[in-house]
Motif scaffolding. Structure first.
Motif, short mmCIF file in Angstrom:
data_model
loop_
_atom_site.label_atom_id
_atom_site.label_comp_id
_atom_site.label_asym_id
_atom_site.label_seq_id
_atom_site.Cartn_x
_atom_site.Cartn_y
_atom_site.Cartn_z
N GLY A 33 -3.91 -21.37 45.94
CA GLY A 33 -3.26 -20.56 46.97
C GLY A 33 -1.81 -20.91 47.23
N GLN A 34 -1.32 -21.96 46.53
CA GLN A 34 0.06 -22.36 46.80
C GLN A 34 1.08 -21.69 45.88
N PHE A 35 0.67 -21.42 44.64
CA PHE A 35 1.58 -20.75 43.72
C PHE A 35 1.60 -19.26 44.03
N PHE A 36 2.78 -18.65 43.95
CA PHE A 36 2.97 -17.26 44.34
C PHE A 36 2.17 -16.29 43.47
N ASP A 37 2.21 -16.51 42.15
CA ASP A 37 1.57 -15.58 41.20
C ASP A 37 0.09 -15.93 41.05
N LEU A 38 -0.72 -15.43 41.98
CA LEU A 38 -2.15 -15.78 42.03
C LEU A 38 -2.87 -15.40 40.74
N HIS A 75 5.19 -33.35 36.74
CA HIS A 75 5.35 -33.03 35.32
C HIS A 75 6.00 -31.65 35.15
N PRO A 76 6.68 -31.43 33.99
CA PRO A 76 7.28 -30.13 33.76
C PRO A 76 6.19 -29.07 33.55
N GLY A 77 6.43 -27.88 34.07
CA GLY A 77 5.48 -26.79 33.87
C GLY A 77 5.78 -25.67 34.83
N LYS A 78 5.13 -24.54 34.61
CA LYS A 78 5.31 -23.38 35.49
C LYS A 78 4.02 -22.59 35.62
N VAL A 79 3.87 -21.94 36.76
CA VAL A 79 2.85 -20.92 36.95
C VAL A 79 3.61 -19.61 37.09
N GLY A 80 3.59 -18.81 36.05
CA GLY A 80 4.46 -17.64 36.03
C GLY A 80 5.90 -18.13 35.98
N ARG A 81 6.74 -17.67 36.92
CA ARG A 81 8.15 -18.14 36.96
C ARG A 81 8.32 -19.32 37.90
N GLU A 176 12.07 -19.87 37.99
CA GLU A 176 12.99 -19.82 36.85
C GLU A 176 13.47 -18.39 36.70
N GLY A 177 14.79 -18.19 36.78
CA GLY A 177 15.34 -16.84 36.66
C GLY A 177 16.16 -16.73 35.37
N GLU A 178 16.68 -15.52 35.10
CA GLU A 178 17.47 -15.34 33.87
C GLU A 178 18.69 -16.29 33.88
N LYS A 179 19.26 -16.46 35.05
CA LYS A 179 20.48 -17.28 35.11
C LYS A 179 20.17 -18.71 35.55
N GLY A 180 18.93 -19.13 35.46
CA GLY A 180 18.61 -20.52 35.83
C GLY A 180 17.68 -20.56 37.03
N ILE A 181 17.80 -21.61 37.84
CA ILE A 181 16.88 -21.82 38.96
C ILE A 181 17.21 -20.87 40.11
N GLU A 182 16.19 -20.22 40.63
CA GLU A 182 16.35 -19.29 41.77
C GLU A 182 15.55 -19.82 42.95
N ILE A 183 16.18 -19.90 44.12
CA ILE A 183 15.48 -20.25 45.37
C ILE A 183 15.32 -18.93 46.12
N VAL A 184 14.08 -18.48 46.29
CA VAL A 184 13.87 -17.17 46.92
C VAL A 184 12.93 -17.30 48.13
N ASP A 185 13.00 -16.31 49.00
CA ASP A 185 12.08 -16.28 50.14
C ASP A 185 10.65 -16.06 49.65
N ASN A 186 9.71 -16.74 50.27
CA ASN A 186 8.29 -16.61 49.91
C ASN A 186 7.70 -15.40 50.65
N PRO A 187 7.43 -14.32 49.92
CA PRO A 187 6.92 -13.12 50.60
C PRO A 187 5.54 -13.35 51.23
N ARG A 188 4.86 -14.43 50.83
CA ARG A 188 3.52 -14.67 51.41
C ARG A 188 3.55 -15.78 52.46
N TRP A 189 4.75 -16.09 52.93
CA TRP A 189 4.91 -17.18 53.92
C TRP A 189 4.34 -16.75 55.27
#
Ligand code: 6PG
Ligand code: NI
Length: 192
Positions: A33-38, A75-81, A176-189
């Protein structure tokens, strides 16, 4: 637990303390439930309950006056972006601060206070972050290859409150965005 002075080392390249009392392994399943892309989270978990981060604790009595220390390895890794991260928490005794020294890797610390004010600080080798009392904190590894390794120290009586973050989430996501790291608002906050 010795009541006499003691020394431990953080040998490179692993930085695993020469002496530790507890080794915690946190896998994908502990971040439900913590990662955005369920959807992607479920698909990844169905394949493997991957190791996301580890903590090596040097324990002391959980009493005011003592200081708890250790190493956190994301550790390095991603769930979706979204980059791999720790669960994140407020301290149960909320008026307790924490200091983080980044030993290796790159990432950021996502933080917020009970009023919903948010802050994101970069972590890079040699950077020291002071997390004031009342600020919840989550480490995020933004490197593709390298672990994010931090040495932490916090008051012995702090404790951990995970449930508030499990319920609310953090206000910011690190993607991870096209231009690097993106800090975005959490729509599920669930803003406090
Ligand atoms: C603490 C520290 C630190 C933290 C780890 C793992 O209060 O103990 O902030 O040791 O626990 O970085 O993060 P989580 O506790 O959020 O899983
Ligand atoms: Ni903490």
């Amino acid at each position: 637990m010795p009541d006499t002075p003691f020394t431990f080392t953080l040998p490179f390249p692993t930085l695993i303390p020469s002496h530790f009392d507890n080794h915690i392994e946190r896998r994908l399943s502990s971040l439900k439930g913590q990662f955005f892309d369920l959807d992607t989270y479920q698909k990844m978990l169905a394949v493997e309950d991957s190791l996301v981060y580890e903590v090596y604790e040097i324990r002391r009595p959980e009493a005011a006056g003592e200081i708890l220390t250790g190493i956190s390895i994301v550790h390095p890794g991603k769930v979706g972006r979204e980059f791999y991260m720790t669960k994140g928490h407020f301290h149960a005794v909320i008026d307790t601060a924490e200091v983080y020294l980044c030993m290796k890797g790159e990432g950021c610390m996502v933080m917020e206070n009970p009023q919903g004010e948010t802050s994101v600080a970069s972590l890079y080798p040699g950077s020291v972050l002071y997390v004031p009392p009342r600020w919840a904190h989550r480490s995020v590894c933004t490197s593709r290859q390298q672990d994010l390794v931090t040495f932490f120290a916090y008051p012995g009586h702090s404790g951990h409150d995970y449930s508030t973050i499990e319920r609310q989430g953090f206000g910011k996501l690190v993607l991870e965005g096209e231009k690097g790291i993106e800090i975005v608002d959490n729509p599920r906050w669930n803003k406090p």
